[in-house]
Structure formats: C-alpha cells, structure tokens
Scaffold this motif. Structure first.
Motif, PDB file in Angstrom:
ATOM      1  N   LEU A   1       0.834  -1.192   0.000  1.00  0.00           N
ATOM      2  CA  LEU A   1       0.000   0.000   0.000  1.00  0.00           C
ATOM      3  C   LEU A   1       0.875   1.250   0.000  1.00  0.00           C
ATOM      4  O   LEU A   1       1.938   1.294   0.644  1.00  0.00           O
ATOM      5  CB  LEU A   1      -0.916   0.019   1.234  1.00  0.00           C
ATOM      6  CG  LEU A   1      -1.920  -1.133   1.333  1.00  0.00           C
ATOM      7  CD1 LEU A   1      -2.728  -1.002   2.609  1.00  0.00           C
ATOM      8  CD2 LEU A   1      -2.823  -1.146   0.130  1.00  0.00           C
ATOM      9  N   PRO A   2       0.465   2.327  -0.739  1.00  0.00           N
ATOM     10  CA  PRO A   2       1.242   3.579  -0.713  1.00  0.00           C
ATOM     11  C   PRO A   2       1.104   4.283   0.635  1.00  0.00           C
ATOM     12  O   PRO A   2       0.064   4.195   1.289  1.00  0.00           O
ATOM     13  CB  PRO A   2       0.608   4.383  -1.854  1.00  0.00           C
ATOM     14  CG  PRO A   2      -0.777   3.860  -1.972  1.00  0.00           C
ATOM     15  CD  PRO A   2      -0.694   2.415  -1.627  1.00  0.00           C
ATOM     16  N   ASP A   3       2.184   4.997   1.046  1.00  0.00           N
ATOM     17  CA  ASP A   3       2.185   5.696   2.336  1.00  0.00           C
ATOM     18  C   ASP A   3       2.011   7.195   2.196  1.00  0.00           C
ATOM     19  O   ASP A   3       1.441   7.842   3.070  1.00  0.00           O
ATOM     20  CB  ASP A   3       3.520   5.419   3.072  1.00  0.00           C
ATOM     21  CG  ASP A   3       3.689   3.938   3.388  1.00  0.00           C
ATOM     22  OD1 ASP A   3       2.655   3.286   3.655  1.00  0.00           O
ATOM     23  OD2 ASP A   3       4.824   3.446   3.323  1.00  0.00           O
ATOM     24  N   LYS A   4       2.478   7.770   1.086  1.00  0.00           N
ATOM     25  CA  LYS A   4       2.479   9.218   0.965  1.00  0.00           C
ATOM     26  C   LYS A   4       2.210   9.602  -0.482  1.00  0.00           C
ATOM     27  O   LYS A   4       2.633   8.909  -1.397  1.00  0.00           O
ATOM     28  CB  LYS A   4       3.829   9.777   1.423  1.00  0.00           C
ATOM     29  CG  LYS A   4       3.892  11.303   1.422  1.00  0.00           C
ATOM     30  CD  LYS A   4       5.266  11.778   1.920  1.00  0.00           C
ATOM     31  CE  LYS A   4       5.345  13.298   1.923  1.00  0.00           C
ATOM     32  NZ  LYS A   4       6.678  13.767   2.388  1.00  0.00           N
ATOM     33  N   LEU A   5       1.509  10.716  -0.670  1.00  0.00           N
ATOM     34  CA  LEU A   5       1.204  11.222  -2.007  1.00  0.00           C
ATOM     35  C   LEU A   5       1.970  12.511  -2.235  1.00  0.00           C
ATOM     36  O   LEU A   5       1.718  13.531  -1.581  1.00  0.00           O
ATOM     37  CB  LEU A   5      -0.306  11.482  -2.175  1.00  0.00           C
ATOM     38  CG  LEU A   5      -0.763  12.000  -3.536  1.00  0.00           C
ATOM     39  CD1 LEU A   5      -0.432  10.988  -4.625  1.00  0.00           C
ATOM     40  CD2 LEU A   5      -2.262  12.251  -3.518  1.00  0.00           C
TER      41      LEU A   5
END
Length: 1546
Positions: A592-596
């Motif tokens: 899963l991505p943590d930061k945009l």
C-alpha cells in the motif's frame, strides 16, 4: 433504281443459297427481306420441336449412382443457391468471350404492383439464335452432342477459370422447374437484329398430354427489340425488361414465374444466407485467381475481364429494394479461409498422360493465445462446449477434411478431399516429431481442376477426382511464384513449411523447467487430481515468465497482484512441452502507498487559497483532478507512467466564478476505492478561488430609443470578461462615441430621424457596439415671431397678425403639451394661441384704436411670452380664454392658513373640497391636490363661471372661462329661394342660416372679424351623386390577368357637377404608363368590370368620356398590378451544360421547374402536363416555352461503312468492264454504331479482300484486276474513296456463287478495333443454262413496291419459285403491282379519324388512358354512332387501381373524371344477342344487329379495355336503321322481356 433486290433468309438471318436450301427441314420459317439486317415490322412465330436427347436414357443413372452419399434432398439454403448456380453457369459461358465487363443480374421480383412473382436471370453474353434456343430446350443436349460434337476444349488458364461450365444440357431446365412452373427465354444473338422468345410451361405440357398432342413442340416468337405488345397484365414487370433491350448488342434473360411459395418465403427471409453460398461457389470468378484477400486486394489475370454478379430483391412498392453485388460479400467460407490464414503452400498434381492437372493450395490457420483461428461456417451455432477445456481448444476442426474442390473455377460442393499421404500426420510422424499434432488440424485447402475430371450432371460431386489423385502414378510438385519448383520431395518441403508456420505464427504456451509430477487435492474432480506436471517457467507471446516473478492478472475481477509460485500442466510429462493452456499458482502480495507527493511542472507551484482569473488553464501550472465544494466539475483517473509517476491532462474549463477545492486521492484501480483493508489511502487537498478576468467585451443595456435635441442622455455599458462575467474598466480605457447625427443637429425637423450611434472601447477584443436611436426636437428654448421687423406700421382701427414658432436650442420647431404663447400689448387685452400640436400658431390682436394727437405716431410694445406650465396660477375672479370645446386638465390646488403657510392635505381635508363643474370627484386625486378635468364650452361667446370651495364655500376661489373660436373651416349660410335655373344668377342676397331653409348647406363656421378675402365658397348638392364611386381603398391592388371584383360606377355630370341621364356618352379608360392592358364589361348604367393584364408595377387608370366627339375629363384611380403566384409563365430547365451529346447515349437529367408570375417555383402542377419534344434542325410550328439547342456528336468509331447504300453487285468474268465492275465511285467512311461519321482524325489503309459467304476455305476465289487477291487504298481523315473496283478478265471463281467483299480498315492508332464493311456479290462465269434447282431468286420489282412492301406477303410466292425451278422477271407481276398501288393510294387519301383531346396521363403508373384513345373502330358509320353514344365518357381517364384514380383527382383538383377498374364489376363471359337462345336464333333479324363493343379494336391491353367498354357500353346493340331497330325490339319482346338499348346507323 428501277428495281429492288430482296433476299430470302431463315429466322437466324442466314441468307439462303442452293446448299443451304437443301439443308432446310419441313415446316421451316423463312423471311423475305429487303436485306438480311432489316428490322422486323411485326412479331413472327416459328414452330420448333425439342424432343429430349437419347442421352436421357443412356446417362440417366449418372447422378443417382455417383451421388449416393447425398441421397436425401437438399436443405435450405442449398436448395436455393445450387439451382441458381446452374443458371449463373449458363450466363458465365455465354459471356466468356466478352471483352468488357461481364454482367450477370439476378432480379427477384416479388412486388405485386408489378405483376406476379418472378425470378429473372440476365446477362450481356452472346445470346442465342432460334436454332440455339431450340436446342437449349432439348433435355440432355450437351455441348458434346451439339453440331456433330465439334466441341473444342478451352486453353488452360490459372485456376481453370475458363467459364466452360455450361456443360450437360440438364441443369438449366432442372433449375427453372425447381423454382417455378413457367420459364420464358428471351435472347438476342450478336450481330442479328431480332429478339427470340421461347416459353415452356408445366401447365401447357399437361394440357398437351391430356389432349394427346405433341408435348415436345412449341413456337418461338421473333420480334424487334423493345416490343412488349404480347406481354399480359400479370407479367407487366416484363415491360421494363423488354424496354431495356434497345441499344443492347446481345443478351439473354431467363424469366421464371409460377414460383413455389416456400421458395419465395426463403428468398425473402434468408437473403444473406443464399447470397453467401453463391459468393462461395463463384468466389474465384468474382475475385480472381488469388481470391478475396482483404489485405492485398483481388488480382485478376490480363485475360480475365471483370465479372459483376448483382442480385436485386424487390418486395413492396414502399420498401427499398435490396441490392447486392456478390463482390461485396466478405463472410463466405473462401473469404474467411483466405483472410484467417497466416501462410500458404501451393502445389500441382499430374495424374498421367491425358489425365489432367490439378492446382492445389494449402493454408495454415494458427493458434492465437487462447483460441483457434480456423474459421467456422457462419450458419453453424456457437460451440456450447467450455472453451477452457484444453481437449477442446487444441482441436481445430474435429473430423478434418482439408480440401474444397473447384471444377473449371466453380465449387463442387459435394466433394471434399481429406488429405494426401505427404501432408498427413500418419506418414510424417518420424520426420516431424517436433511438430504438434494439432498443427495438422489447422490446415485448409483448395483443389482446382478442369473438365478432365468428370462431375455429375447436377455438378454436386466429382466422379473420379479422389480416385485419380490418390493413384500411385500421380505426381505432386511444389509451386513457387506460380512456377513448378525443381525441388524434389514435396513431403519434405511440406513438413518444413508446417514447422515454420508453427514456430512463427502459433501463439501458444511452452512449459519449461520440469520439476516433478504431483497430485493436487485442491481439485474437486478426482479424475483431474493426478497427474499434474510442475514447471518453473513458461514462454508465452515472446516473453518468459518465471517462478518468483511479480505479476498482475488480466481479465479477472478483481485484478490480482502477486508472486508466481509454480506453473502446472495436467498430464504425465517429463520435459519441456507445448500446450494451449495450463494453470499458475500465485501468492498474493499487498503493498500500500504511504504518501502522495505532488510536483508542479515548470516550477510555479499553485499556493493554497490562491486567486486565479477565469479561464486560467491548469495545464502548465497543475495537472490533476478538481472539484468544487458542492458539485464535482471533473474527475480523472491517471494511470501509472513508469518513471514519470501519475500524470493528468490539462484542465481548461475553469471559467465559472467561485471557490474550488482540488482533491488528489489514491484509489484502487479495479474498484476506485479510496481505502484498502480499512486503511485510508494518501490524499492531497488544495483550495483556490476563481474571480472575473480582465475586460474583453461589453454590451449596451436597454435605453430609451427616442432622444430629444438638447436633452442629455446616458448610455449604460455592461463590461464583461472573456467568459461573460461582469467586470470593471481600467483607468486606461476611455469610451469613444461616433455617430452620423452630428450634421443634423442644426437642421430644422419635426419628424423622427434614425441614426447609428457607435460606442468604442479601444483595447478590447470586441471593441465596438452600435445602437439605433431616434432624434426628436428638444424642449422649447426660444420664440420666433414673424414678421421679423422690429417696427411695424399699423393703421388705427386695424388688427395686427403675428405668426409665432417655438424653437428648441438647435432651431428646430418643437411641439410639446401645454405650449401656450401669449401676446401682451399694454392697454389691450392679451391674446393667446396653442402651439401644442404643431409648434407654431397665429396671434391676432384686437383692433388698435388709439387717440392720435397732432398726427403723431403712437408706439406700442408687444411682448410675446410662453408661460411656464408649472408656474401658471389662476387668480381669484380671473377671466381666461380657452379654445372652444377644448379640455382644461392638470388643475392643481393648494390651501394656505391665515399666516400664508401651506396646509398639508389629508383625506379629511380633501373630502371637504367641492367644485361646481362636475360631481365625479375622486378623493385619491384631491388628496394629491389634483382637481377634475374641465370641459370648455363649445359655443363661442358663452362664458362660464367656475368655483372651487372648501367647507361650504367659506374658503373659495373662482374664475371665468371665455371660449374662443378655432381656425375657420366652414361657413353656414341659407339661400333666399329653393329653385333656380342652371346658369342663372341667384336673385337676392344670401342671408344667414335660418332653420326653415334646408336645401343647400355648407359646413363653414362664421367668426366675427374674419377676413372676407380669405373666404371661399364651395357648393354641395344634398340630393345627387359624385362623378365616380369606387368601393376600394387606394392604391387599388389586383393580381395579373385577374379582374377587379367590384365594379366602378361611372356617372356623367354637367359643368356644375349635376348628374346627366344622357346615355350617348362613350366612356374609355387610358392607362399610365401604357404597358397595362385592360378589358371592360360595361352595363347600361355604366358599371365597369375591369380585367387587368400586365407586368408588375404601379399604374393610373384615367377615366375619360366623349360626347358628340368632344372629350369629357374624368378622375383617375391608382392601381397596383401584383404578380400571380399561381400563374405559370415560364419553365426553368437545369442540366449539366458541360455534357456532350454522343449519338446513341442517354440524355442527362433535366430538372424542370415551372416558374410563376412572381418568379417563384410552382410545386402543385401536374408533372404529366410537362412535355418534351425534339426536332432535327430548327423547330417548326408553335415554339415551346423553353428551348435547348443540343449538338449531337458522333460516338466512338466502331466500323467502316459506305456513305450511301449500295446494291448487291452481279459480275462475270467477261471482257466488258461494266460486267466486271464490283463498285464504282464508292466512298467509305469510319462511323460510329449508328452510322454517323466518326474518326476524322484517323488515318491508315483499307485492305480489300474476297471471302466465301459460307466460310469454306477451299473455294476458288475471284481475283481483282492485275491478278491481285487483295488491294490497299489510303484512309485519310477517316474516309477512303474508290473510283472503280473490278475483277480480272477470266477470273477464277465458282459459277453462280455468292462471295463477300471485305473492306477491313487498319488505322495507325493502337487499341482501336474497327469492324470491317462486307459487301456480298454474285459471280457468274458466263454459263446461262440453269439445271436442277434455282441457285438464287432475284426479284426485280419497281420502285413503288418498296413503299408498299408491308402490304404484300411474298414468302409463299418465293418458296413456290424454289420448288418449281423457275426464274421470274418483273413483267410477270406488273399487273399485281399496279392493282395494289391503286389500293394503297386510295387508302392514303382517306382522312383518319382521331380523338382530338390529348391524353396527358397515359404512361403513368397504373394508368390505362383516356376512353377515346383505348379503342379503334374500322367502320366510319359505326365509329360516329358509338362516339356520339359515349360522348360524355370519351375524356374519362381509366386507371387500374383506386389509388391512381385518387392521385389524378387530386392533381387536377377534381376537374378530371376518372374510373378505377378495381371498383368495376363486370359479369364474365359473352352474352349472346337477345334473339339467340341456346345457340339457335329465334327469328331472322334485319339490319345486322351486333353488340357495339364487339366492333372495337383494342391496340393495347385488350383484357382491361374489354372491362372498360363492357361497363360503358353494356349490352348496347348497333343496328343499320331505325325501322330495323323497332322491328327487332318488337320481335324480341314477343318472345321474352329484354332490356336492350339500340343505336342505329341511319
């Protein structure tokens, strides 16, 4: 010439000589013609016999034994397509020698409005003569039995596309009677002028069998092209087909009627299916040797012209026909095979000496990923099996037959060859072990054979093909680039080709890295749990997937991400293996991505809460999603772009003002969810505001369109940005005004003036707007008094008159309400004038009466003022003057207390206000201080007292109004006596009006002080009329060529205006200008009805009279002549003016518009009323409304011919040159097809030779002078002149033989082939003795016989001459010629009877024509009586349907009487005359009674015409005279009552 030469010929136009005459059979039909190409003046009938050929017995079992595989009858659509193919075979053979496009049409005629259903097959082939047509009817008369078996096999061509497929003399007959029960063969052979028709009918066969007649005998109809007089009404569709015959060189049409209903139903409902089968059968004839390759296009050989097979199916009148060219079909099996194949393998097979050659093509259809590409039949249902089952997906064709077989280029559907040894899996198992076995099931193929291989008579199956090809002596060889290859082993070449196809084109999976065999307990089916081979990698689509690799699935829901664990394949394997599918085990991986992170391209990041102008493009600044707080404007999902991350497109729609919020959300690709596993994915939020942009345009708001001079006005401007939002102007922008009204500011005007006012804002995109304004004079500014002198001398006792004008500040006269000008002279009462309506007025003072002291002049000062209406105050007890009958309005009052302070008005105070001039007082107006309007008395001198009071007159104000007269208009006087003679002077004085004098009254008011010199008297009589009464408003309007609906009443008056009763007056009308044409209808009291005819415009009608030749002036009336929109005046014809009119070509499309008097098109006219005529040269007689000159030019040069017609030369080899001369002074010219001179630019030579008329080569031929067998003359500018052409003395040649002079042109231009001119001639070697039969019959007949040839029948006479061996000369028939000539001249001198009313409706759909044109009557007396009897019905139009009758009724607006045949009931059969009972006469009648309708002759459609006249004439009997009619009636009544009508001739 003094004699004419005739020829005797067969119906095939073969001229008879001695040898051909011996070949004639009994019952043969012959023609006596002026020349062998003469057009038949009428249709003829020829008897034929078509007994089946003996091969019917000998070869009767061919089909039954060799087609044992197909014992059951054919199913649809094969039961339709294969019989149609038999007819197409015949057309292909007939068109085989065409040099241009070969056209084959199949027309399905199911439109009941055109007749009964039919199937028509047409082609533009060579056609059939009567002899060939007779032999077509003979069953089993194959090409091998025709003309003593002189069949020549065509030369070999690629794919055997030789069109030699009309073969056995069976298929055509079987096909037509498979579809229906009647066939009509229509054919015109090449080079012959006649059309031949043969009709075969099942009903006729049964009738002949029943009557024990010869079944196999019938007649052939010979006629000229385009003649459909023999066609019945239920086959009226044939008229169109026959009408198309004109201009065709040759053709054949097969017309099948009496169709079976089940065939009709299938043809309509399954159009795509049976047309697809036809496209399959003739695939290579349509598309060429390589077939319908959609990638590369069809390729044809140079020897193969285009073949168009077009199918048309017409169902209902209002339904569009279905039209299909078989070349457009792209889903027939051969097209599917060709376009789904990846590669081809071509070969040839030779089956030994004389055994024939077979061309073959193998095609490979590869496996692509998860499916086979081997095509299926379009009619097959979808495969219900699960495609995921590897057993099914690896099989391409089940029980596999590879080769479809074509015979002479045409599919033989019942024979398919499975395989040969060299291309089978069984024989290649050792050498091709590496090739998967399923590759052999991915093959399709075609075999092309010629007629060395036999087929059954119905062309359904081969009889010996597979047997010959699988013989050991058959040699197979590889073909490369169309040529046999020298490579030896075809099996080796095939195996290598198949291996390459598998490696190069098959997209299947290779399992590599074998690990172990395992059992899977996770599979529910026990059979499928073991064995499973485990592999470490697969090769698929050019890529390698290995265990441990991160992968993503496709075509699954949801999309799965994970790591490969192992690859599984069901089966017992121990190494690498190919398979069409397997399974993969994947362990799911979650990341899963943590930061945009958000990056801004080109720098310049957008700050939070930034303010942007409307229209800002967020492309160079930001590329993202964005939504507002309350609604979503746009939503984008960006895919991942490798190293570039996620990238959004430009956002260019930010034009609405407001606050925006930008949200960037990380979403799951499959579901667009913003959270995963209960965890929110990263987001990014940015807020910004959009405000209005800079000024870009402006609008002018609503303002008053009427402005006044000198009155300031505002121009409201609305400033907008580029997106329509209101914004403000910067200080740099200053409006500029521009108008064309400046030059008029100081021009005096009292009328509206319109001006354009432009407003300009420099610097804006839309910088200028204009509005329309109207300018009126301004508010009063100054008074202008006339006379303009500062000092005026006035005699004492006189009045002074002043003219005043009220001007605005620009000097314009202005008129405004309450515009009162007052003139005040000290010591005299003031005078006023009202300038409210005109802006000007006249002031007249009271008489100036001053005491003059010592004769000195007295100086008075006159002051002119215009009181301010707002400040005009009436003082108590003041006396004012006002115009009599005027209205004094806008009266206001105020109340003051004792201290002089104004009292505020309340409802209570206002209720106490009273006025004495009206009782209608409105409290609301009184509260506002307004008094009721006051009506001034109408009589001058009648003073009125008016008062306004408060609290019972305790407080009041009063004033007195003195009415003053208006401008003088009329004078009211009375006469002293009531009677006076004309021209005498009235005695006594005219006194003032008294109530008892009522004779003559004028309506002028007399005012004291009026200037006497300004009075004029005009007398009116109260008891007489004026000169002209016109009951129209002027200007009068009338349509062109229409009358004025109401009359003018014209009255003559004397010089004093009194009416005169004298009737001797002549009234005339003159027009101005003189272009108007009028016609008058004048009754006794001079009422005129006027009809006008002219071009549009304005005119004056000047009424003038004359009495005793003295002119009497009269009034004039204005008249406007309007164009009549319903009157046709001209035709407008449009067509392509650039087109050239070639001889024999079709006219271009003429678009005809009927133009009305006003120039607009008329859409309601009847199209049948438009006619088109054509003249040769200059038209004579009445000229049509629209003439078009056409110059017809010659068509393409096609032949060589003489300028003038030549006779058949007769020569001998004597010494006399005249006896040896063939032609003299003959000019030959290159011509088009219609005999017009063409090819003026062509040059070359004309080669003259002599050939035999019967085609024999061993004859001895005459020689030209000097012993030459051929001569050459120059061809210059398309023509050649021959001064003299003669044969040599003692020339060889057969006595009494016919030879042909051949003049063959040879031009220098290539690609132009011209037909030679042939001239037959007779050759004698001097022998005069005739023995045996007559060799040639030459009839020398006078010139007059040429004109009356159609009246005589010479054929029996000529045949008699042949049989009697006689030679007849002209003197033997001179007596007969003179007799017939006299009869013909007498017939020509008799005037013909015709019905003079033109029939404009004949030729329209379902229209029979006018009654007067439907029948002819030979006897003059009978024609007169019948015409008189039905005179009321002669112009009635007869239609076949009620719809056509209603259409004519509507087109003619009910003026044309019509009768529909479908609404007429006529009893069938023929009723005998009343005096005949049971076939026997009751008495012997006198006067020759006959039913009138039986004397009628019907030129066309006799059945329908018989119904018409049965309905009109009924049982009317025609008899010689009245006495005979009476006697007949009495005699009939003695036997029985009869309702009989009689017409007698005398």
């Amino acid at each position: 010439p003094s004699f004419e030469t005739f020829v005797v010929a067969t119906t095939d136009r073969i001229v008879l000589d001695f040898d051909r005459f011996k070949e004639l059979q009994d019952g043969s039909t012959l023609y006596l013609l002026q020349d062998e190409h003469q057009v038949l003046p009428t249709a003829t009938v020829e008897n034929i016999s078509f007994t089946p050929h003996y091969d019917t017995l000998i070869k009767g079992g061919t089909y039954e034994y060799y087609a044992s595989e197909n014992k059951e009858s054919l199913d649809y659509p094969f039961a339709i397509s294969y019989p149609l193919a038999e007819l197409i075979d015949n057309s292909l053979s007939a068109t085989a020698k065409n040099t241009g496009t070969r056209i084959i049409e199949i027309r399905m005629q199911f439109d009941e409005s055109l007749g009964k259903p039919a199937v028509i097959v047409l082609d533009n082939g060579r056609g059939m003569t009567t002899k060939q047509l007779n032999k077509w009817a003979v069953y089993r008369h194959s090409k091998f039995t025709k003309e003593t078996s002189n069949y020549v096999r065509p030369d070999p061509v690629p794919r055997s596309l030789n069109s030699d497929i009309s073969y056995f003399g069976v298929g055509g007959k079987q096909a037509v009677f498979h579809f229906g029960n009647v066939v009509r063969m229509i054919s015109k052979p090449v080079g012959l002028p006649d059309v031949h028709e043969l009709v075969l009918s099942e009903e006729e066969f049964e009738r002949k069998e029943k009557n024990k007649e010869d079944i196999y005998s019938t007649t052939i109809l010979n006629r000229k092209p385009g003649d459909f007089s023999h066609v019945s009404e239920d086959e009226r569709f044939l008229r169109t087909i026959i009408d198309e015959e004109r201009g065709k060189e040759s053709f054949t049409a097969v017309v099948i009627t009496g169709l079976k209903e089940k065939h009709i139903s299938f043809l309509k409902q399954n159009f795509d299916a049976w047309t697809r089968h036809l496209a399959h059968i003739y695939h290579y004839y349509i598309h060429g040797v390589n077939g319908n390759d959609l990638k590369q296009g069809s390729k044809k050989t140079a020897q193969q012209p285009t073949i168009d097979i077009q199918i048309t199916l017409r169902e209902k009148p209002n339904k569009c026909p279905r039209v299909l060219n078989l070349r457009e079909v792209d889903d027939d099996m051969q097209t599917l095979y060709i376009n789904s194949a990846a590669d081809t393998f071509e070969f040839k097979a030779s089956s030994g000496p004389g055994g024939g050659t077979v061309e073959g093509v193998l095609r490979y259809h590869p496996f692509l990923y998860d499916r086979e590409t081997y095509p299926k039949y379009p009619e097959d249902p979808e495969d219900p099996k699960d495609p995921k089952d590897p057993k099914d997906t690896c099989s391409a064709n089940g029980i596999h037959t590879i080769f479809e077989c074509f015979w002479n280029g045409r599919l033989i559907p019942g024979t398919k060859v499975a395989e040969f040894d060299w291309c089978s899996r069984k024989h290649n198992s050792r050498t091709a072990a590496d090739i998967p076995p399923e590759c052999y099931r991915r093959l399709s193929g075609v075999l092309f054979t010629d007629d060395n291989f036999q087929v059954t008579t119905n062309k359904m199956t081969f009889m010996d093909l597979e047997l010959k090809l699988k013989n050991n002596q058959t040699i197979f060889s590889l073909v490369l680039n169309g040529q046999k290859s020298s490579r030896g082993n075809i099996q080796k070449e095939f195996t290598q080709w198949l291996r390459n196809c598998n490696e190069k084109f098959d997209k299947q999976i290779k399992f590599v890295g074998f690990n172990e065999i395992k059992t899977r307990t996770d599979v529910s089916s026990k059979k499928m749990q073991h064995p499973w081979a485990v592999f470490s990698a697969i090769e698929w689509g050019g890529r390698t997937y290995k265990t441990g690799q991160l992968v993503k699935t496709h075509n699954t829901n949801p999309i799965l991400y994970g790591k490969v664990v192992q690859f599984l394949l069901h089966g017992n394997f121990d190494g690498d293996v190919y398979a069409t599918g397997g399974q993969v085990e994947v362990s799911r991986v979650r990341r899963l991505p943590d930061k945009l992170n958000v990056e801004w391209p080109n720098g310049n990041p957008l700050q939070n809460n930034a303010i942007l102008s409307a229209g800002t493009t967020l492309g160079k600044i930001l590329q993202c999603l964005h939504t507002t707080s309350d609604k979503e404007l746009a939503a984008y999902v960006a895919p991942h772009l490798g190293n570039n991350g996620f990238w959004f497109k430009k956002i260019e729609n930010l034009t609405e003002l407001g606050k925006y919020t930008l949200n960037l959300n990380t979403v799951v690709h499959e579901t667009n969810a913003v959270s995963f596993g209960g965890r929110a994915l990263p987001t990014f939020t940015l807020k910004f505001t959009i405000k209005e942009g800079d000024a870009a345009s402006f609008d002018i708001s609503a303002m008053s369109p009427t402005l006044r001079v000198g009155v300031p006005f505002d121009i409201p401007l609305q400033i907008k940005d580029g997106y329509g939002h209101s914004t403000t102007l910067t200080s740099k922008l200053t409006p500029e005004l521009k108008s064309d009204l400046v030059i008029y500011f100081y021009v005096l005007c009292l009328h509206f003036q319109s001006y354009d006012l432009e407003v300009t804002l420099p610097g804006l995109k839309q910088h200028t707007k204009s509005i329309k304004i109207s300018l009126l004079p301004g508010i009063p500014n100054s008074l202008h008094v006339k006379p303009e002198e500062t000092s005026i001398d006035v005699e004492n006792g006189d009045q002074v008159t002043f003219h005043v004008e009220v001007h605005d500040e620009a000097g314009n006269i202005t008129a405004n309400p309450k515009q009162i000008v007052r003139c005040e002279v000290k010591g005299f009462p003031p005078v006023v004038t009202d300038c409210s309506s005109t802006g000007a007025g006249q002031l007249v003072t009271k008489p100036i009466n001053l005491k003059i002291m010592k004769g000195e002049q007295q100086e008075l000062k006159a002051q002119f003022v215009m009181p301010d209406n707002e400040n005009l105050v009436l003082r108590n007890s003041e006396k004012i003057e006002w115009i009599a009958g005027g209205l004094l309005d806008n009266l206001f009052y105020k109340l003051y207390d004792e201290a002089g302070r104004e009292v505020l008005l309340t409802a209570e105070i206002a209720s106490m206000i009273k006025v004495n001039w009206t009782g209608d007082v409105f409290l609301e107006d009184l509260v506002k201080g307004k008094l009721p309007d006051l009506q001034v008395p109408k009589r001058v001198g009648e003073q009125r007292f008016y008062q306004v009071s408060y609290q019972d007159q305790s407080v009041s104000v009063s004033f007195t109004i003195v009415p003053r007269p208006d401008e003088p208009e009329r004078l009211k006087v009375a006469l002293p006596q009531t009677t006076v003679k004309l021209g005498e002077i009235l005695s006594g004085n005219i006194s003032e009006y008294k109530s008892d004098h009522l004779q003559l009254i004028t309506f002028l008011k007399f005012t004291v002080g009026l200037d006497k010199s300004a009075i004029t008297f005009k007398w009116y009589s109260s008891s007489f009329s004026v000169f002209v009464f016109c009951f129209f408003f002027q200007p009068l309007q009338v349509l062109n060529d229409h009358g004025i609906s109401k009359p003018f009443v014209v009255q003559l008056c004397d010089e004093w205006g009194n009416p005169s009763p004298d009737q001797r007056v002549v009234v005339d009308i003159k027009t101005s200008p003189p272009g108007l044409t009028v016609s008058l209808k004048i009754n006794i009291i001079k009422e005129m009805l006027i009809a006008c005819s002219s071009s549009r415009g304005y005119y004056q009608l000047q009424f003038k009279g004359s009495f005793n030749k003295k002119p009497i002036p009269g009034p004039s009336v204005s008249l406007t002549v309007l164009p009549d929109p319903k009157k046709p005046v001209s035709l407008s014809v449009e067509y392509d003016t650039s087109v050239k009119f070639f001889a024999g070509s079709k006219f271009p499309v003429f678009s005809v518009t009927v133009v009305s008097d006003e120039g607009s098109p008329i859409t309601t006219f009847n199209p049948a009323a438009v006619s088109m005529f054509i003249w040769d040269g200059v038209s004579s007689g009445k000229k049509p409304p629209e003439r078009i000159r056409i110059d017809v030019v010659a068509n393409q040069p096609v032949k060589l011919g003489p300028v003038s017609q030549t006779t058949t030369p007769v020569v001998s080899y004597s010494e006399d040159i005249a006896s040896r001369t063939l032609v003299e002074n003959m000019t030959l010219r290159i011509m088009d097809l219609y005999g017009n001179p063409a090819g003026q630019d062509l040059g070359g030579k004309v080669i003259i030779t002599i050939k035999s008329s019967d085609g024999e080569r061993n004859k001895s031929f005459p020689l030209f002078e000097r012993g030459a067998s051929s001569l050459a003359i120059n061809l210059v500018e398309g023509k050649a002149h021959i001064p003299r052409l003669a044969i040599r003395e003692n020339s060889p040649g057969d006595n009494s033989s016919t030879y042909i002079l051949v003049f063959k042109p040879e031009v220098s231009v290539h690609l132009i082939t011209l037909t030679a001119f042939e001239l037959p001639f007779l050759f004698y070697n001097g022998m005069e003795k005739l023995s045996g039969k007559c060799y040639y019959v030459q009839l020398k007949i006078s010139e007059k016989l040429k004109h009356y040839f159609n009246f005589f029948v010479f054929i029996h006479f000529v045949l008699f001459l042949f049989l009697q061996n006689s030679l007849i000369h002209a003197q033997h028939i001179d007596t007969l010629i003179k007799k017939k000539t006299t009869e013909a001249e007498a017939i020509q001198k008799v005037s013909r009877r015709v019905f003079s009313v033109r029939d404009n409706f004949r030729g329209q759909a379902d229209v029979l024509g006018m009654v007067g044109h439907l029948a002819l009557v030979q006897d003059d007396a009978a024609a007169w009586v019948i015409s008189w009897h039905i005179r009321g019905d002669m112009d009635c139009v007869i239609t076949k349907t009620t719809e056509a009758a209603q259409q004519i009724y509507r087109d003619t607006q009910g003026r044309q009487q019509v009768m529909a045949l479908d609404s007429v009931l006529v009893p069938p059969g023929k009723r005998p005359l009343p005096h005949i009972r049971n076939g026997y006469p009751l008495f012997e009648p006198h006067g020759n009674p006959v039913y009138a309708r039986e004397l009628l002759i019907y030129p066309c459609d006799p059945e329908s015409c018989d119904i018409v006249f049965k309905n009109i004439l009924g049982d009317t009997i025609l008899i010689d005279d009245l006495d005979s009619a009476n006697n007949y009636r009495r005699a009939v009544s003695d036997f029985a009552e009869a309702d009989v009508q009689f017409c007698f001739l005398n």
